[in-house]
Design an enzyme around this catalytic site. Structure first.
Site, mmCIF file in Angstrom:
data_model
loop_
_atom_site.group_PDB
_atom_site.id
_atom_site.type_symbol
_atom_site.label_atom_id
_atom_site.label_comp_id
_atom_site.label_asym_id
_atom_site.label_seq_id
_atom_site.Cartn_x
_atom_site.Cartn_y
_atom_site.Cartn_z
ATOM 1 N N HIS A 36 11.715 31.740 50.070
ATOM 2 C CA HIS A 36 10.493 32.577 49.497
ATOM 3 C C HIS A 36 10.840 33.500 48.528
ATOM 4 O O HIS A 36 10.098 34.616 48.340
ATOM 5 C CB HIS A 36 9.709 33.188 50.803
ATOM 6 C CG HIS A 36 9.265 31.965 51.458
ATOM 7 N ND1 HIS A 36 8.891 32.457 52.978
ATOM 8 C CD2 HIS A 36 8.843 30.806 51.256
ATOM 9 C CE1 HIS A 36 8.368 31.300 53.395
ATOM 10 N NE2 HIS A 36 8.146 30.367 52.511
ATOM 11 N N CYS B 224 11.620 43.880 29.925
ATOM 12 C CA CYS B 224 12.833 43.023 30.582
ATOM 13 C C CYS B 224 13.930 43.176 29.697
ATOM 14 O O CYS B 224 13.890 43.201 28.467
ATOM 15 C CB CYS B 224 12.124 41.576 30.264
ATOM 16 S SG CYS B 224 13.392 40.316 30.356
ATOM 17 N N THR C 231 11.680 33.536 63.779
ATOM 18 C CA THR C 231 10.426 32.931 63.191
ATOM 19 C C THR C 231 9.314 32.529 64.115
ATOM 20 O O THR C 231 9.638 31.935 65.290
ATOM 21 C CB THR C 231 10.883 31.999 62.076
ATOM 22 O OG1 THR C 231 9.653 31.596 61.041
ATOM 23 C CG2 THR C 231 11.106 30.693 62.551
ATOM 24 N N ASN D 47 14.676 33.141 69.747
ATOM 25 C CA ASN D 47 13.548 33.873 69.270
ATOM 26 C C ASN D 47 13.331 34.885 70.515
ATOM 27 O O ASN D 47 13.643 34.541 71.662
ATOM 28 C CB ASN D 47 12.408 33.075 68.949
ATOM 29 C CG ASN D 47 11.561 33.679 67.846
ATOM 30 O OD1 ASN D 47 12.159 33.807 66.866
ATOM 31 N ND2 ASN D 47 10.275 33.752 68.027
ATOM 32 N N GLU E 189 10.358 35.558 71.492
ATOM 33 C CA GLU E 189 9.185 35.040 72.080
ATOM 34 C C GLU E 189 8.975 33.514 71.610
ATOM 35 O O GLU E 189 9.480 33.203 70.682
ATOM 36 C CB GLU E 189 8.006 35.612 71.860
ATOM 37 C CG GLU E 189 7.576 35.748 70.560
ATOM 38 C CD GLU E 189 6.576 36.786 70.073
ATOM 39 O OE1 GLU E 189 5.953 37.531 71.065
ATOM 40 O OE2 GLU E 189 6.523 37.351 69.064
HETATM 41 C C1 BV8 Z 1 2.168 26.577 49.521
HETATM 42 C C2 BV8 Z 1 7.209 36.226 50.643
HETATM 43 C C3 BV8 Z 1 1.146 25.021 47.988
HETATM 44 C C4 BV8 Z 1 6.426 37.295 50.405
HETATM 45 C C5 BV8 Z 1 6.256 34.755 52.196
HETATM 46 C C6 BV8 Z 1 -0.493 24.056 56.308
HETATM 47 C C7 BV8 Z 1 -1.318 24.552 57.168
HETATM 48 C C8 BV8 Z 1 -1.970 25.780 57.024
HETATM 49 C C9 BV8 Z 1 -1.612 26.605 55.807
HETATM 50 C C10 BV8 Z 1 -0.859 26.094 54.948
HETATM 51 C C11 BV8 Z 1 -0.339 24.784 55.070
HETATM 52 N N1 BV8 Z 1 0.283 24.534 53.986
HETATM 53 C C12 BV8 Z 1 0.197 25.757 53.165
HETATM 54 C C13 BV8 Z 1 -0.518 26.718 53.559
HETATM 55 C C14 BV8 Z 1 -0.720 28.028 53.305
HETATM 56 C C15 BV8 Z 1 0.459 29.039 53.530
HETATM 57 C C16 BV8 Z 1 0.304 29.188 54.902
HETATM 58 O O1 BV8 Z 1 1.287 28.846 55.410
HETATM 59 N N2 BV8 Z 1 -0.486 30.069 55.549
HETATM 60 C C17 BV8 Z 1 -0.315 30.460 56.902
HETATM 61 C C18 BV8 Z 1 -0.562 31.941 56.847
HETATM 62 C C19 BV8 Z 1 -1.415 29.614 57.766
HETATM 63 N N3 BV8 Z 1 1.523 28.696 52.828
HETATM 64 C C20 BV8 Z 1 1.684 28.886 51.643
HETATM 65 O O2 BV8 Z 1 0.943 29.553 50.759
HETATM 66 C C21 BV8 Z 1 2.837 28.518 51.109
HETATM 67 N N4 BV8 Z 1 3.053 27.940 49.697
HETATM 68 O O3 BV8 Z 1 1.771 25.832 50.599
HETATM 69 O O4 BV8 Z 1 2.088 26.172 48.313
HETATM 70 C C22 BV8 Z 1 1.752 24.431 46.755
HETATM 71 C C23 BV8 Z 1 1.764 23.051 47.018
HETATM 72 C C24 BV8 Z 1 2.175 22.572 45.762
HETATM 73 C C25 BV8 Z 1 2.119 23.131 44.503
HETATM 74 C C26 BV8 Z 1 2.026 24.717 44.710
HETATM 75 C C27 BV8 Z 1 1.747 25.316 45.739
HETATM 76 C C28 BV8 Z 1 3.918 29.628 50.622
HETATM 77 C C29 BV8 Z 1 4.050 30.659 51.816
HETATM 78 C C30 BV8 Z 1 5.124 31.621 51.180
HETATM 79 C C31 BV8 Z 1 4.715 33.013 51.229
HETATM 80 N N5 BV8 Z 1 5.425 34.027 51.202
HETATM 81 N N6 BV8 Z 1 7.184 35.579 52.075
HETATM 82 C C32 BV8 Z 1 6.811 38.522 51.257
HETATM 83 O O5 BV8 Z 1 7.895 38.434 52.069
HETATM 84 O O6 BV8 Z 1 6.261 39.450 51.223
HETATM 85 S S1 BV8 Z 1 5.901 34.003 53.725
HETATM 86 C C33 BV8 Z 1 6.434 35.421 54.802
HETATM 87 O O7 BV8 Z 1 5.508 35.355 56.108
HETATM 88 C C34 BV8 Z 1 7.770 35.194 55.229
HETATM 89 O O8 BV8 Z 1 8.638 34.699 54.205
HETATM 90 C C35 BV8 Z 1 7.669 34.213 56.391
HETATM 91 O O9 BV8 Z 1 7.779 32.918 55.803
HETATM 92 C C36 BV8 Z 1 6.396 34.579 56.975
HETATM 93 C C37 BV8 Z 1 6.547 35.764 58.159
HETATM 94 O O10 BV8 Z 1 7.009 34.777 59.176
HETATM 95 P P1 BV8 Z 1 8.238 35.215 59.931
HETATM 96 O O11 BV8 Z 1 9.346 35.594 59.181
HETATM 97 O O12 BV8 Z 1 8.332 34.193 61.084
HETATM 98 O O13 BV8 Z 1 7.835 36.605 60.788
HETATM 99 P P2 BV8 Z 1 6.807 36.913 61.582
HETATM 100 O O14 BV8 Z 1 6.604 38.240 61.792
HETATM 101 O O15 BV8 Z 1 5.548 36.225 61.658
HETATM 102 O O16 BV8 Z 1 7.612 36.475 63.140
HETATM 103 C C38 BV8 Z 1 8.643 37.027 63.201
HETATM 104 C C39 BV8 Z 1 9.281 36.453 64.724
HETATM 105 O O17 BV8 Z 1 10.639 37.018 65.076
HETATM 106 C C40 BV8 Z 1 8.421 36.586 65.844
HETATM 107 O O18 BV8 Z 1 8.096 35.286 66.495
HETATM 108 C C41 BV8 Z 1 8.988 37.209 66.889
HETATM 109 O O19 BV8 Z 1 8.912 37.005 68.326
HETATM 110 C C42 BV8 Z 1 10.325 37.059 66.577
HETATM 111 N N7 BV8 Z 1 11.396 38.497 66.627
HETATM 112 C C43 BV8 Z 1 11.128 39.634 66.451
HETATM 113 N N8 BV8 Z 1 12.049 40.482 66.596
HETATM 114 C C44 BV8 Z 1 13.187 39.632 67.086
HETATM 115 C C45 BV8 Z 1 12.678 38.463 67.115
HETATM 116 N N9 BV8 Z 1 13.462 37.242 67.396
HETATM 117 C C46 BV8 Z 1 15.081 37.543 67.713
HETATM 118 N N10 BV8 Z 1 15.272 38.800 67.869
HETATM 119 C C47 BV8 Z 1 14.534 39.861 67.198
HETATM 120 N N11 BV8 Z 1 15.175 41.060 67.568
#
Ligand code: BV8
Length: 238
Positions: free
Chosen positions: A112, A139, A179, A204, A206
């Site tokens: 990402h 740039c 994640t 993880n 949770e």
């Molecule tokens: C694309 C950069 C198409 C920006 C990011 C299929 C089904 C449904 C939707 C989609 C699908 N396919 C695509 C989509 C759309 C979308 C998507 O998935 N939407 C979701 C919301 C439903 N996906 C996209 O748009 C992707 N692109 O599909 O392009 C395409 C195809 C062809 C040609 C052109 C285009 C792109 C997605 C990337 C977006 N950018 N990041 C930024 O960082 O600002 S995503 C960003 O959010 C992160 O990088 C990461 O991926 C996500 C966050 O998730 P996590 O990292 O897991 O963080 P989160 O807070 O959610 O969870 C943390 C976890 O850690 C928790 O479980 C917690 O319990 C745990 N935790 C907490 N503390 C601890 C811990 N574990 C252990 N120890 C601890 N101490």
């Protein structure tokens, strides 16, 4: 199902949870990034066209936080695995921070993008960037004022998907760390790895949205679970 002795090729997927104990906010937690910023307002190409200053400020702040953060024992344990594992290893991170590399890991792939990188949309050059972008600096390569964060936004294709799928197709072991399994295509990697016969382990705080796909789930903080798992793998390997 492959057992420890037969494990040669490992793919590790990390998310925001592995950097939480380094003081970097996760996305979906109560105090997560998405609490006071709507994704659509800061992490989409449409948002950048609509209000580039808001988006640049969001990532300028993230860049400062990344520079102030330090790797934690989970990053250090994966860096040790990278140094000592003689088989294939690829650490695929969804994180834009550089804590894996600062801990010493080199077999890292930022699917990402990277917070400490700027991408010129005029000449396509990418360069390390630790300062701000909201003042629209020129740039260094072409002089155009066309720099954006080198980040994959929602609706954009993640980086190096071919390399990731090639590694998943060869993996004996797939390990997901910190994640929520909410964002695709990353959330689908466990099924891809399993379809090639890999064993799947989740570390993880949770259960994630994809927990049902894993052979084993261990719950707890990454700084505790990851060093113990790496000791097991390297211990098992010798
Ligand atoms: C694309 C950069 C198409 C920006 C990011 C299929 C089904 C449904 C939707 C989609 C699908 N396919 C695509 C989509 C759309 C979308 C998507 O998935 N939407 C979701 C919301 C439903 N996906 C996209 O748009 C992707 N692109 O599909 O392009 C395409 C195809 C062809 C040609 C052109 C285009 C792109 C997605 C990337 C977006 N950018 N990041 C930024 O960082 O600002 S995503 C960003 O959010 C992160 O990088 C990461 O991926 C996500 C966050 O998730 P996590 O990292 O897991 O963080 P989160 O807070 O959610 O969870 C943390 C976890 O850690 C928790 O479980 C917690 O319990 C745990 N935790 C907490 N503390 C601890 C811990 N574990 C252990 N120890 C601890 N101490």
């Amino acid at each position: 199902m492959r057992h420890m002795a037969q494990i040669r090729n490992i793919v590790v997927l990390t998310g925001a949870g592995i950097s939480a104990e380094s003081g970097l906010r996760t996305f979906r937690a109560a105090d997560g990034l998405w609490e006071d910023h709507r994704v659509e307002d800061v992490a989409t190409p449409e948002a950048f066209r609509r209000d580039p200053d808001l988006v640049q400020r969001f990532y300028d702040e993230r860049r400062e936080n990344i520079l102030a953060a330090r790797p934690n024992p989970a990053h250090e344990a994966l860096a040790r695995l990278d140094r000592e594992w003689s088989g294939d290893l690829l650490i695929v991170t969804q994180n834009i921070d550089d804590l894996h590399e600062r801990a010493g890991a080199s077999r890292v792939l930022h699917m990402h993008g990277e917070g400490l990188s700027a991408w010129c949309t005029a000449c396509d050059a990418r360069q390390r960037w630790t300062g701000i972008l909201r003042d629209e600096p020129p740039c260094p390569a072409c002089g155009a004022r066309a720099l954006r964060p080198d980040i994959v936004w929602f609706g954009e294709m993640p980086y190096r998907m071919d390399d990731i799928f090639a590694a998943l197709s060869r993996a004996d072991l797939f390990v997901s760390i910190g994640t929520s399994g909410a964002v695709y295509p990353a959330a689908g990697f466990v099924q891809e790895a399993k379809s090639h016969g890999a064993r799947a382990l989740e570390l993880n705080l949770e259960r994630s949205q994809g927990s049902q796909w894993f052979d084993e789930t261990r719950l707890g903080p990454a700084s505790d679970l990851v060093p113990r798992w790496v000791e097991e793998v390297l211990g098992g390997a010798s």
